[in-house]
Scaffold this motif. Structure first.
Motif, mmCIF file in Angstrom:
data_model
loop_
_atom_site.group_PDB
_atom_site.id
_atom_site.type_symbol
_atom_site.label_atom_id
_atom_site.label_comp_id
_atom_site.label_asym_id
_atom_site.label_seq_id
_atom_site.Cartn_x
_atom_site.Cartn_y
_atom_site.Cartn_z
ATOM 1 N N ASN A 44 0.831 -1.209 0.000
ATOM 2 C CA ASN A 44 0.000 0.000 0.000
ATOM 3 C C ASN A 44 0.863 1.256 0.000
ATOM 4 O O ASN A 44 0.567 2.227 -0.699
ATOM 5 N N ILE A 45 1.925 1.246 0.778
ATOM 6 C CA ILE A 45 2.820 2.412 0.836
ATOM 7 C C ILE A 45 3.471 2.645 -0.519
ATOM 8 O O ILE A 45 3.569 3.785 -0.990
ATOM 9 N N ALA A 46 3.897 1.559 -1.167
ATOM 10 C CA ALA A 46 4.505 1.701 -2.499
ATOM 11 C C ALA A 46 3.502 2.294 -3.478
ATOM 12 O O ALA A 46 3.843 3.177 -4.284
ATOM 13 N N GLY A 47 2.259 1.839 -3.410
ATOM 14 C CA GLY A 47 1.214 2.403 -4.277
ATOM 15 C C GLY A 47 0.968 3.867 -3.975
ATOM 16 O O GLY A 47 0.797 4.683 -4.888
ATOM 17 N N LEU A 48 0.967 4.222 -2.698
ATOM 18 C CA LEU A 48 0.752 5.626 -2.323
ATOM 19 C C LEU A 48 1.902 6.508 -2.785
ATOM 20 O O LEU A 48 1.685 7.643 -3.220
ATOM 21 N N VAL A 49 3.122 5.985 -2.698
ATOM 22 C CA VAL A 49 4.278 6.756 -3.167
ATOM 23 C C VAL A 49 4.171 6.993 -4.670
ATOM 24 O O VAL A 49 4.412 8.099 -5.167
ATOM 25 N N GLN A 50 3.759 5.956 -5.402
ATOM 26 C CA GLN A 50 3.596 6.100 -6.852
ATOM 27 C C GLN A 50 2.495 7.108 -7.174
ATOM 28 O O GLN A 50 2.662 7.961 -8.055
ATOM 29 N N MET A 51 1.378 7.034 -6.449
ATOM 30 C CA MET A 51 0.292 7.991 -6.671
ATOM 31 C C MET A 51 0.758 9.410 -6.357
ATOM 32 O O MET A 51 0.419 10.355 -7.064
ATOM 33 N N ASN A 52 1.540 9.561 -5.290
ATOM 34 C CA ASN A 52 2.051 10.882 -4.912
ATOM 35 C C ASN A 52 2.951 11.440 -6.012
ATOM 36 O O ASN A 52 2.865 12.633 -6.342
ATOM 37 N N ASP A 53 3.797 10.582 -6.593
ATOM 38 C CA ASP A 53 4.662 11.033 -7.685
ATOM 39 C C ASP A 53 3.841 11.505 -8.883
ATOM 40 O O ASP A 53 4.151 12.537 -9.492
ATOM 41 N N LEU A 54 2.787 10.752 -9.210
ATOM 42 C CA LEU A 54 1.924 11.157 -10.320
ATOM 43 C C LEU A 54 1.221 12.475 -10.016
ATOM 44 O O LEU A 54 1.111 13.356 -10.884
ATOM 45 N N LEU A 55 0.765 12.629 -8.782
ATOM 46 C CA LEU A 55 0.098 13.878 -8.405
ATOM 47 C C LEU A 55 1.055 15.059 -8.453
ATOM 48 O O LEU A 55 0.688 16.156 -8.890
ATOM 49 N N LEU A 56 2.287 14.848 -8.009
ATOM 50 C CA LEU A 56 3.275 15.935 -8.061
ATOM 51 C C LEU A 56 3.578 16.334 -9.503
ATOM 52 O O LEU A 56 3.703 17.522 -9.814
ATOM 53 N N ALA A 57 3.672 15.340 -10.383
ATOM 54 C CA ALA A 57 3.915 15.649 -11.800
ATOM 55 C C ALA A 57 2.735 16.429 -12.376
ATOM 56 O O ALA A 57 2.923 17.418 -13.091
ATOM 57 N N GLY A 58 1.519 15.996 -12.050
ATOM 58 C CA GLY A 58 0.336 16.712 -12.521
ATOM 59 C C GLY A 58 0.259 18.112 -11.950
ATOM 60 O O GLY A 58 -0.129 19.062 -12.640
ATOM 61 N N LYS A 59 0.642 18.255 -10.681
ATOM 62 C CA LYS A 59 0.623 19.576 -10.039
ATOM 63 C C LYS A 59 1.612 20.505 -10.718
ATOM 64 O O LYS A 59 1.299 21.665 -11.000
ATOM 65 N N THR A 60 2.799 19.999 -11.001
ATOM 66 C CA THR A 60 3.816 20.820 -11.667
ATOM 67 C C THR A 60 3.336 21.258 -13.046
ATOM 68 O O THR A 60 3.475 22.427 -13.416
ATOM 69 N N LYS A 61 2.740 20.318 -13.785
ATOM 70 C CA LYS A 61 2.225 20.647 -15.117
ATOM 71 C C LYS A 61 1.116 21.692 -15.022
ATOM 72 O O LYS A 61 1.086 22.663 -15.788
ATOM 73 N N THR A 62 0.222 21.519 -14.065
ATOM 74 C CA THR A 62 -0.890 22.455 -13.901
ATOM 75 C C THR A 62 -0.392 23.835 -13.486
ATOM 76 O O THR A 62 -0.909 24.855 -13.951
ATOM 77 N N GLU A 63 0.615 23.870 -12.611
ATOM 78 C CA GLU A 63 1.167 25.163 -12.207
ATOM 79 C C GLU A 63 1.804 25.879 -13.396
ATOM 80 O O GLU A 63 1.676 27.097 -13.535
ATOM 81 N N THR A 64 2.485 25.130 -14.260
ATOM 82 C CA THR A 64 3.084 25.723 -15.453
ATOM 83 C C THR A 64 1.998 26.283 -16.368
ATOM 84 O O THR A 64 2.113 27.413 -16.869
ATOM 85 N N GLU A 65 0.939 25.491 -16.565
ATOM 86 C CA GLU A 65 -0.167 25.964 -17.398
ATOM 87 C C GLU A 65 -0.834 27.186 -16.788
ATOM 88 O O GLU A 65 -1.223 28.115 -17.509
ATOM 89 N N LEU A 66 -0.944 27.218 -15.477
ATOM 90 C CA LEU A 66 -1.532 28.372 -14.796
ATOM 91 C C LEU A 66 -0.677 29.614 -15.005
ATOM 92 O O LEU A 66 -1.202 30.696 -15.282
#
Length: 119
Positions: A44-66
């Motif tokens: 579960n922790i490994a899955g959460l870490v992977q989800m967190n990485d995906l969210l951080l990548a999406g956040k960075t992309k969204t901030e750039t678009e903003l």
């Protein structure tokens, strides 16, 4: 009642060794269960870490678009402000033009009155 009889020899009573073996079996089952829970928790922790990485990548992309959208919005705001200034100056010119046209009509009317009726 005072019972001083030794009951350890009665039929069906476990010996101390059998009690220790039973306790060890219970502990082994508990450890096995804890190990399974730990394995699931690690997954579960490994899955959460992977989800967190995906969210951080999406956040960075969204901030750039903003940031790009805000830059475009600022540019549009500046352009709109410049257009507004041009519109205001054109409205002033149109107002002056209307005033001069009315003044010209008034002066033409005065000139006709001054000259009299055409003969």
């Amino acid at each position: 009642m005072n019972i001083e009889e030794d009951t350890s020899t009665w039929l069906g009573c476990p010996t101390p060794l059998e009690m220790y073996q039973h306790q060890c079996a219970l502990l082994e089952d508990e450890l096995t269960s804890a190990y399974q829970l730990l394995t699931r928790a690690r997954a579960n922790i490994a899955g959460l870490v992977q989800m967190n990485d995906l969210l951080l990548a999406g956040k960075t992309k969204t901030e750039t678009e903003l940031r790009l959208a805000l830059a475009d919005l600022s540019s549009a705001h500046i352009h709109g402000s410049e257009m507004s200034k041009e519109i205001m100056s054109l409205k002033m010119i149109a107002g002056q033009n209307e005033y001069l046209r009315i003044e010209n009509q008034r002066l033409l009317l005065e000139l006709k009155v001054y000259r009299g009726p055409p003969s």
